[in-house]
Scaffold this active site. Structure first.
Site, PDB file in Angstrom:
ATOM      1  N   ALA A  65      -7.827  76.204  -0.347  1.00 34.02           N
ATOM      2  CA  ALA A  65      -7.145  76.580   0.883  1.00 34.02           C
ATOM      3  C   ALA A  65      -7.816  75.854   2.051  1.00 34.02           C
ATOM      4  O   ALA A  65      -9.008  75.542   1.988  1.00 34.02           O
ATOM      5  CB  ALA A  65      -7.240  78.085   1.073  1.00 34.02           C
ATOM      6  N   GLY A 109      -8.222  77.323  -4.216  1.00 34.22           N
ATOM      7  CA  GLY A 109      -6.761  77.388  -4.370  1.00 34.22           C
ATOM      8  C   GLY A 109      -6.202  76.209  -5.151  1.00 34.22           C
ATOM      9  O   GLY A 109      -5.154  76.318  -5.789  1.00 34.22           O
ATOM     10  N   GLU A 112      -6.600  77.132  -8.646  1.00 34.57           N
ATOM     11  CA  GLU A 112      -5.622  78.194  -8.920  1.00 34.57           C
ATOM     12  C   GLU A 112      -4.206  77.634  -9.041  1.00 34.57           C
ATOM     13  O   GLU A 112      -3.403  78.123  -9.834  1.00 34.57           O
ATOM     14  CB  GLU A 112      -5.700  79.256  -7.818  1.00 34.57           C
ATOM     15  CG  GLU A 112      -7.023  80.008  -7.867  1.00 34.57           C
ATOM     16  CD  GLU A 112      -7.216  80.937  -6.685  1.00 34.57           C
ATOM     17  OE1 GLU A 112      -7.163  80.436  -5.542  1.00 34.57           O
ATOM     18  OE2 GLU A 112      -7.412  82.144  -6.896  1.00 34.57           O
ATOM     19  N   GLU A 132     -15.211  80.087  -3.895  1.00 32.50           N
ATOM     20  CA  GLU A 132     -14.972  80.953  -2.738  1.00 32.50           C
ATOM     21  C   GLU A 132     -16.172  81.815  -2.390  1.00 32.50           C
ATOM     22  O   GLU A 132     -16.382  82.179  -1.236  1.00 32.50           O
ATOM     23  CB  GLU A 132     -13.744  81.850  -2.994  1.00 32.50           C
ATOM     24  CG  GLU A 132     -12.406  81.136  -2.872  1.00 32.50           C
ATOM     25  CD  GLU A 132     -11.943  80.453  -4.152  1.00 32.50           C
ATOM     26  OE1 GLU A 132     -12.768  80.245  -5.063  1.00 32.50           O
ATOM     27  OE2 GLU A 132     -10.748  80.127  -4.236  1.00 32.50           O
TER      28      GLU A 132
HETATM   29  N1  CO8 Z   1     -10.357  72.943   3.702  1.00 31.19           N
HETATM   30  C1  CO8 Z   1     -10.319  72.131   4.757  1.00 31.19           C
HETATM   31  N2  CO8 Z   1     -10.841  70.918   4.770  1.00 31.19           N
HETATM   32  C2  CO8 Z   1     -11.445  70.482   3.645  1.00 31.19           C
HETATM   33  C3  CO8 Z   1     -11.525  71.259   2.485  1.00 31.19           C
HETATM   34  C4  CO8 Z   1     -10.922  72.553   2.526  1.00 31.19           C
HETATM   35  N3  CO8 Z   1     -10.895  73.375   1.471  1.00 31.19           N
HETATM   36  N4  CO8 Z   1     -12.189  70.581   1.546  1.00 31.19           N
HETATM   37  C5  CO8 Z   1     -12.511  69.386   2.082  1.00 31.19           C
HETATM   38  N5  CO8 Z   1     -12.075  69.333   3.360  1.00 31.19           N
HETATM   39  C6  CO8 Z   1     -12.222  68.224   4.304  1.00 31.19           C
HETATM   40  C7  CO8 Z   1     -13.655  68.135   4.813  1.00 31.19           C
HETATM   41  O1  CO8 Z   1     -13.862  69.054   5.867  1.00 31.19           O
HETATM   42  C8  CO8 Z   1     -13.729  66.691   5.244  1.00 31.19           C
HETATM   43  O2  CO8 Z   1     -13.100  66.566   6.485  1.00 31.19           O
HETATM   44  P1  CO8 Z   1     -13.775  65.616   7.648  1.00 31.19           P
HETATM   45  O3  CO8 Z   1     -13.757  64.227   7.046  1.00 31.19           O
HETATM   46  O4  CO8 Z   1     -12.859  65.778   8.822  1.00 31.19           O
HETATM   47  O5  CO8 Z   1     -15.149  66.118   7.852  1.00 31.19           O
HETATM   48  C9  CO8 Z   1     -12.844  65.976   4.224  1.00 31.19           C
HETATM   49  O6  CO8 Z   1     -12.000  66.995   3.652  1.00 31.19           O
HETATM   50  C10 CO8 Z   1     -13.652  65.352   3.113  1.00 31.19           C
HETATM   51  O7  CO8 Z   1     -14.495  66.364   2.576  1.00 31.19           O
HETATM   52  P2  CO8 Z   1     -16.081  66.136   2.350  1.00 31.19           P
HETATM   53  O8  CO8 Z   1     -16.630  65.203   3.370  1.00 31.19           O
HETATM   54  O9  CO8 Z   1     -16.716  67.480   2.241  1.00 31.19           O
HETATM   55  O10 CO8 Z   1     -16.033  65.402   0.918  1.00 31.19           O
HETATM   56  P3  CO8 Z   1     -17.135  65.404  -0.210  1.00 31.19           P
HETATM   57  O11 CO8 Z   1     -16.693  64.415  -1.216  1.00 31.19           O
HETATM   58  O12 CO8 Z   1     -18.512  65.269   0.379  1.00 31.19           O
HETATM   59  O13 CO8 Z   1     -17.078  66.890  -0.857  1.00 31.19           O
HETATM   60  C11 CO8 Z   1     -15.933  68.813  -1.751  1.00 31.19           C
HETATM   61  C12 CO8 Z   1     -15.914  67.298  -1.521  1.00 31.19           C
HETATM   62  C13 CO8 Z   1     -17.092  69.169  -2.717  1.00 31.19           C
HETATM   63  C14 CO8 Z   1     -14.601  69.211  -2.368  1.00 31.19           C
HETATM   64  C15 CO8 Z   1     -16.183  69.532  -0.413  1.00 31.19           C
HETATM   65  O14 CO8 Z   1     -15.249  69.019   0.539  1.00 31.19           O
HETATM   66  C16 CO8 Z   1     -15.984  71.011  -0.470  1.00 31.19           C
HETATM   67  O15 CO8 Z   1     -16.852  71.736  -0.939  1.00 31.19           O
HETATM   68  N6  CO8 Z   1     -14.808  71.511   0.005  1.00 31.19           N
HETATM   69  C17 CO8 Z   1     -14.530  72.918   0.088  1.00 31.19           C
HETATM   70  C18 CO8 Z   1     -14.135  73.454  -1.269  1.00 31.19           C
HETATM   71  C19 CO8 Z   1     -13.895  74.946  -1.186  1.00 31.19           C
HETATM   72  O16 CO8 Z   1     -14.743  75.718  -0.761  1.00 31.19           O
HETATM   73  N7  CO8 Z   1     -12.697  75.367  -1.615  1.00 31.19           N
HETATM   74  C20 CO8 Z   1     -12.303  76.770  -1.593  1.00 31.19           C
HETATM   75  C21 CO8 Z   1     -11.606  77.075  -0.303  1.00 31.19           C
HETATM   76  S1  CO8 Z   1     -11.258  78.800  -0.103  1.00 31.19           S
HETATM   77  C22 CO8 Z   1      -9.904  79.017  -1.100  1.00 31.19           C
HETATM   78  O17 CO8 Z   1      -9.362  78.129  -1.720  1.00 31.19           O
HETATM   79  C23 CO8 Z   1      -9.407  80.429  -1.111  1.00 31.19           C
HETATM   80  C24 CO8 Z   1      -8.220  80.588  -2.007  1.00 31.19           C
HETATM   81  C25 CO8 Z   1      -7.515  81.845  -1.634  1.00 31.19           C
HETATM   82  C26 CO8 Z   1      -6.040  81.766  -1.927  1.00 31.19           C
HETATM   83  C27 CO8 Z   1      -5.294  80.817  -1.054  1.00 31.19           C
HETATM   84  C28 CO8 Z   1      -4.491  79.818  -1.818  1.00 31.19           C
HETATM   85  C29 CO8 Z   1      -4.024  78.618  -1.063  1.00 31.19           C
END
Ligand code: CO8
Length: 258
Positions: A65, A109, A112, A132
């Site tokens: 998400a 997500g 999922e 999460e």
């Molecule tokens: N949301 C928003 N932006 C994101 C997300 C995300 N989930 N993941 C990555 N991005 C963005 C980063 O902020 C970054 O943006 P910017 O360049 O502007 O700084 C860009 O994408 C690239 O990301 P990274 O620089 O972090 O890339 P890396 O290769 O270093 O890392 C990762 C990749 C490991 C995937 C890392 O980005 C990360 O940990 N992302 C978050 C993953 C996460 O926590 N996901 C769970 C989110 S909560 C959720 O899904 C709740 C589900 C509930 C139900 C809802 C269903 C839709």
């Protein structure tokens, strides 16, 4: 003009949906989920389509998400307006087979979403996680329910509680994905599987999908009964007779209902 959050293409009888927020690693926001829901229902209703493929980029299927959007929401925002979760039931409504082709991150997500599909084909680079807990959140789009059913409680608890990331090979070993292919081969391999499936009789595919899903949603005896009824119903189908006669005649079947 704003960039489309998904792109759609048709390849033969396969409807393909590509998640398209590369700068955010395909993080799922309402706009993307609304577009995904609409595309899924359109392909499901399109009589020229027999199977649906959902994919992302080389780097990410979807990183979950959109945290930037969610960060300031209140309980009333999400409860009253059903933000981010409102379209998830749409995926369950789709009666045609849905295949996820996953390369790179499938997190939160995004994992999922793959779990909600019928078949997951993974590239070697695929990584699956429900992280999460790191945000003090919980997997809220089926993760705590579908993952234990897919890989068992022990592995699911580990993934949900520790945010453990699974490689494609681990996901294959634990039964989360059905096939792993080299990254360069993922698009062609996924399309080949989808094309093969889309060539079969559509009512038979839909009946199989419904019956397999029953395995998770009913007792064994209820599921067996449902399966038997579906088997008997096949004898009302021209395609089933054609399939069996074609086998006996040593020729390719020509299905009417695709
Ligand atoms: N949301 C928003 N932006 C994101 C997300 C995300 N989930 N993941 C990555 N991005 C963005 C980063 O902020 C970054 O943006 P910017 O360049 O502007 O700084 C860009 O994408 C690239 O990301 P990274 O620089 O972090 O890339 P890396 O290769 O270093 O890392 C990762 C990749 C490991 C995937 C890392 O980005 C990360 O940990 N992302 C978050 C993953 C996460 O926590 N996901 C769970 C989110 S909560 C959720 O899904 C709740 C589900 C509930 C139900 C809802 C269903 C839709």
């Amino acid at each position: 003009m704003a960039r489309a959050t998904i792109l759609t293409e048709i390849h033969g009888r396969v409807g393909m949906i590509r998640l398209n927020r590369p700068a955010q690693l395909n993080a799922l926001n309402d706009e993307l989920m609304d577009a995904l829901g609409t595309a899924l229902l359109d392909f499901d209703a399109n009589t020229e389509i027999g199977a649906i493929l959902i994919t992302g980029s080389d780097k990410a299927f979807a990183a979950g998400a959109d945290i930037a959007v969610m960060a300031n929401w209140s309980y009333m925002d999400v409860y009253q307006r059903g933000f981010i979760t409102r379209n998830w039931e749409t995926i369950r409504q789709v009666r045609k087979p849905v295949i996820a082709a996953v390369a790179g991150y499938a997190m939160g997500g995004g994992c999922e979403l793959a779990l909600a599909c019928d078949i997951i084909i993974a590239a070697e680079s695929a990584q699956f996680a429900l992280p999460e807990i790191k945000l003090a959140m919980l997997p809220g789009a089926g993760g705590t329910q579908r993952l234990p059913r897919a890989i068992g409680k022990a592995k699911a608890m580990d993934m949900c509680l520790s945010a453990r990331m699974l490689s494609a090979q681990e996901a294959d070993r634990y039964g989360l994905v059905s096939r792993v292919v080299p990254d360069a081969e993922l698009p062609a391999a996924a399309l080949k599987v989808a094309t093969q499936i889309a060539g079969y009789s559509l009512p038979a595919l839909m009946a199989i999908k419904e019956a397999v899903n029953r395995a998770h949603e009913s007792s064994l005896s209820e599921g067996i009964l449902f399966e038997r009824r579906e088997l008997h119903a096949r004898f009302a189908s021209e395609d089933a007779h054609e399939g069996m006669h074609a086998f006996l005649d040593k020729r390719k079947p020509v299905f009417q209902h695709r």
